[in-house]
Design a protein around this motif. Structure first.
Motif, short mmCIF file in Angstrom:
data_model
loop_
_atom_site.label_atom_id
_atom_site.label_comp_id
_atom_site.label_asym_id
_atom_site.label_seq_id
_atom_site.Cartn_x
_atom_site.Cartn_y
_atom_site.Cartn_z
N SER A 230 2.27 1.73 -3.54
CA SER A 230 1.24 2.08 -4.51
C SER A 230 0.70 3.49 -4.32
O SER A 230 0.50 4.23 -5.28
CB SER A 230 0.08 1.07 -4.42
OG SER A 230 0.54 -0.24 -4.66
N SER A 231 0.45 3.88 -3.06
CA SER A 231 -0.20 5.17 -2.79
C SER A 231 0.79 6.30 -2.56
O SER A 231 0.47 7.47 -2.79
CB SER A 231 -1.11 5.06 -1.57
OG SER A 231 -0.34 4.86 -0.39
N GLY B 20 0.81 -1.21 0.00
CA GLY B 20 0.00 0.00 0.00
C GLY B 20 0.85 1.26 0.00
O GLY B 20 0.50 2.25 -0.66
N CYS B 21 1.95 1.25 0.73
CA CYS B 21 2.83 2.42 0.79
C CYS B 21 3.47 2.69 -0.57
O CYS B 21 3.55 3.83 -1.02
CB CYS B 21 3.90 2.23 1.86
SG CYS B 21 4.97 3.66 2.12
#
Length: 678
Positions: free
Chosen positions: A209-210, A206-207
């Motif tokens: 990707s975002s 998530g880190c």
């Protein structure tokens, strides 16, 4: 990819938790076209600057920042008045404000030029530095926290399926029985399979990707041992840098505190049941607290008709002597004035030994030194002890009568019944007070730990970002040799790591100052001062400092904490003396009864310096965490030393005051109770 600052200087803006502007620097107002008069107090996105419209920045400020506390290097294109279209980079983080419970957002906005590609020479230089076996080793291993970098492994569709451990220090691998050399270059699926079970893999993905930072807690198990970790994630290019700290002790302490609260709460319920079941019908209507004891004695008087009756608990005065503090008094059937009296040399001294005691007649002859018995014509006395659940005597219930006592067995039985009722209520009140104090202490500790952990997590990122910045600059240099500028960059990396280590140690010292068992020992402060002189020998010699002290007393303290307290204050006195002056420190002690002590006796230890001083209005601020009155360039330090001093003096049930005047030095007054027991 590398970016470089252009003609938009770094802009700083400070907002409250609602994103309303508190203040900003001139650069911010220049490129937004706003003014301080028109912008301060307004919402950040209502000042008329259209450059960040539809950029997604507002969503970050209003949704991500409240949850995660920070975001870093959010880039977007914006139309800047008089400059045209430019790429902006925005980073923000929240820090505690001056007031308790207040948070302030610090936002930095930088202008960026177009990205430049790294050519093959630069890439080869990069590989040369990364492949160096001692690259950043001293930095990574200088902190107690774990620092790791993970690069994603993608499948043919571009989905992240694993991560490669690019670099790591020893902390995290050691939790799984490895050393850094064994895990570097390998996939987490091989080394840390638990990452796929406890949600860590999803957090890393998530880190990446975002681009949003993350902060989370997780539990790992290795060979039957469980460890709790708190991890902060920050994206760096196409990788994730993770800072991990072991919070197992913190978790255990919190669980232990919760168990104590449950035990105390359950104990009170048990006591309430015992009170209800053992009380007779006449006692069932009693209220709790002080009115309970008044009702108990009134009911007892109706059955016994004695001149004086009282129920009191055992307390200690400032001299450590046992006293009886009356909770309720009945005189001839009416409420009487409560009082506190010394146990020594009166009939109560026999009761507090834990047994029923009575003088049937001739009480005045038995205790001729007590004038009250003669003046009131008292002849008979009886008293029964009150016990807690551990069979410790905690109070007494007593009667006095002008006539001799008859039917002593009846009197003893009645006092025993009343004492039983009274001790249950007294212990319930004590447990309730203990529960309130423990909950208040837990709440304070949790708030302090949360503040500490957030700040520590944030400040750990700063030296890491510097490492990354200097590394990015280094790879632009020639591949075969390092220029003097490059060597300076490496020096900057070293300095940043040292600062990070000092800050971590100071934070850990602060966080553990209250997590100790309060065991006070009679200690000679002259010996403590000699140890402080030894610890500060280099500083004293280099400045030619003079430390004068009168005869200091022996007092009850936690020795190593009090040594740290004096050392912090003395070293500050030396540090904050102008370089052209010889530091002069004077230490004196006296016994006093300050207004804040409510009549109790305290030792007052004054530490006076002839340093630069400060405005008296900052007396409280200097004891707050991370509060500094002078810049780091002028006077080195972390801004934690005096906060530690206040926590130490709190552990000693005392307080600390300071009087100061700019240019005329400061006097720190430390107050410690004369009678301090563990």
């Amino acid at each position: 990819m590398l970016s470089h600052s252009i003609d938009i200087a770094d802009s700083l803006v400070f907002t409250d938790v609602n994103a309303c502007i508190i203040s900003a620097n001139a650069s911010f107002y220049n490129f937004t076209g706003a003014t301080a008069e028109s912008a301060e107090g307004k919402h950040l996105f209502d000042i008329g600057f259209s450059g960040w419209r539809n950029s997604g920045l507002r969503e970050l400020v209003e949704k991500v920042l409240p949850r995660y506390g920070s975001f870093h290097d959010f880039q977007f294109d914006a139309e800047i008045p008089n400059l045209g279209r430019r790429r902006l980079s925005v980073s923000a983080h929240r820090v505690p404000g001056n007031k308790s419970g207040e948070w302030v957002t610090v936002m930095r906005i930088s202008g960026l030029t177009a990205d430049k590609k790294i050519d093959s020479k630069q890439r080869k230089a990069t590989e040369h530095v990364v492949d160096s076996p001692d690259f950043l080793a001293s930095i990574l291993n200088s902190t107690r926290s774990g620092i790791s970098n993970y690069s994603p492994v993608r499948d043919a569709r571009g989905s992240i399926t694993d991560f490669v451990i690019t670099f790591t220090n020893a902390m995290l691998p050691a939790s799984f029985g490895y050393n850094p050399e064994e895990v570097t270059g390998k996939n987490i699926s091989e080394i840390y399979p638990q990452f796929f079970e406890n949600g860590t893999f999803e957090k890393l993905s998530g880190c990446v990707s975002s681009g949003f930072p993350d902060l989370y807690e997780s539990e790992i198990e290795f060979i039957g041992s469980s460890t709790w970790l708190r991890t902060s994630l920050v994206r760096f290019n196409d990788s994730v840098t993770a800072t991990t700290e072991d919070i197992t002790a913190e978790k255990k302490a919190k669980d232990h505190q919760e168990n104590i609260n449950k035990l105390l709460a359950g104990k009170n319920k048990e006591l309430e049941k015992r009170i209800i079941s053992e009380f007779s019908e006449s006692f069932s209507s009693y209220k709790s607290g002080g009115s309970f004891f008044a009702s108990l004695l009134s009911d007892l008087y109706a059955r016994m008709r004695m001149e004086y009756m009282w129920l009191g608990e055992i307390v200690q005065n400032d001299d450590g002597k046992d006293m009886i503090r009356c909770l309720s008094v009945i005189k001839s059937g009416q409420p009487g004035e409560t009082l506190t009296y010394e146990v020594l040399d009166n009939p109560t001294a026999n009761v507090v030994k834990g047994k029923f005691y009575a003088v049937v007649e001739n009480l005045q002859q038995e205790y001729p030194e007590i004038a009250f018995f003669r003046e009131e014509g008292i002849n008979g006395y009886a008293g029964y002890p009150l016990f807690d659940s551990k069979s410790n005597c905690i109070g007494v219930i007593c009667i006095l009568n002008k006539n001799s006592l008859y039917d002593l067995s009846y009197i003893q039985s009645m006092l025993k019944i009343a004492a039983k009722r009274g001790e249950l209520e007294l212990e319930r009140m004590r447990n309730e007070k203990m529960l309130e104090e423990k909950n208040a202490e837990l709440e304070r500790n949790v708030k302090e730990l949360e503040s500490f952990n957030y700040i520590a997590s944030h400040d750990l990122q700063e030296p890491l970002r510097k490492i990354q910045l200097f590394y990015s600059r280094i790879v632009e240099l020639d591949k075969n040799s390092l220029s003097p500028t490059s060597l300076q960059y490496f020096k900057n990396i070293e300095n940043a790591a040292q600062r990070m280590q000092k800050l971590i140690e100071a934070l850990l010292s602060y966080s553990t100052a209250s997590a100790v068992k309060l065991e006070y020992k009679k200690t000679d402060l002259n010996t403590i001062l000699d140890e402080v002189r030894d610890d500060l020998a280099d500083m004293i010699d280099s400045r030619g400092a003079v430390i004068e002290a009168g005869a200091l007393p022996k007092i009850s303290v936690i020795p190593y904490q009090f040594r740290q307290l004096l050392e912090n204050i003395v070293s500050n006195g030396i540090k904050f003396t102008e370089k052209e002056k010889t530091p002069h420190i004077r230490i004196t002690a006296e016994e006093t009864s300050p207004d804040e002590g409510k009549g109790a006796s305290f030792w007052k230890i004054d530490v006076t310096d002839e340093g630069i001083g400060f405005e008296q209005q900052y007396e409280q601020r200097i004891f707050q965490l991370f509060q500094r009155l002078h810049g780091k360039a002028e006077y080195a330090g972390t801004g934690i030393g005096l906060a530690i001093c206040r926590k130490i003096i709190d552990n000693h049930k005392g307080f600390i005051k300071v009087k100061s005047e700019p240019g005329h030095g400061s006097t720190f007054s430390i107050f410690v109770p004369v009678h301090l027991k563990s």
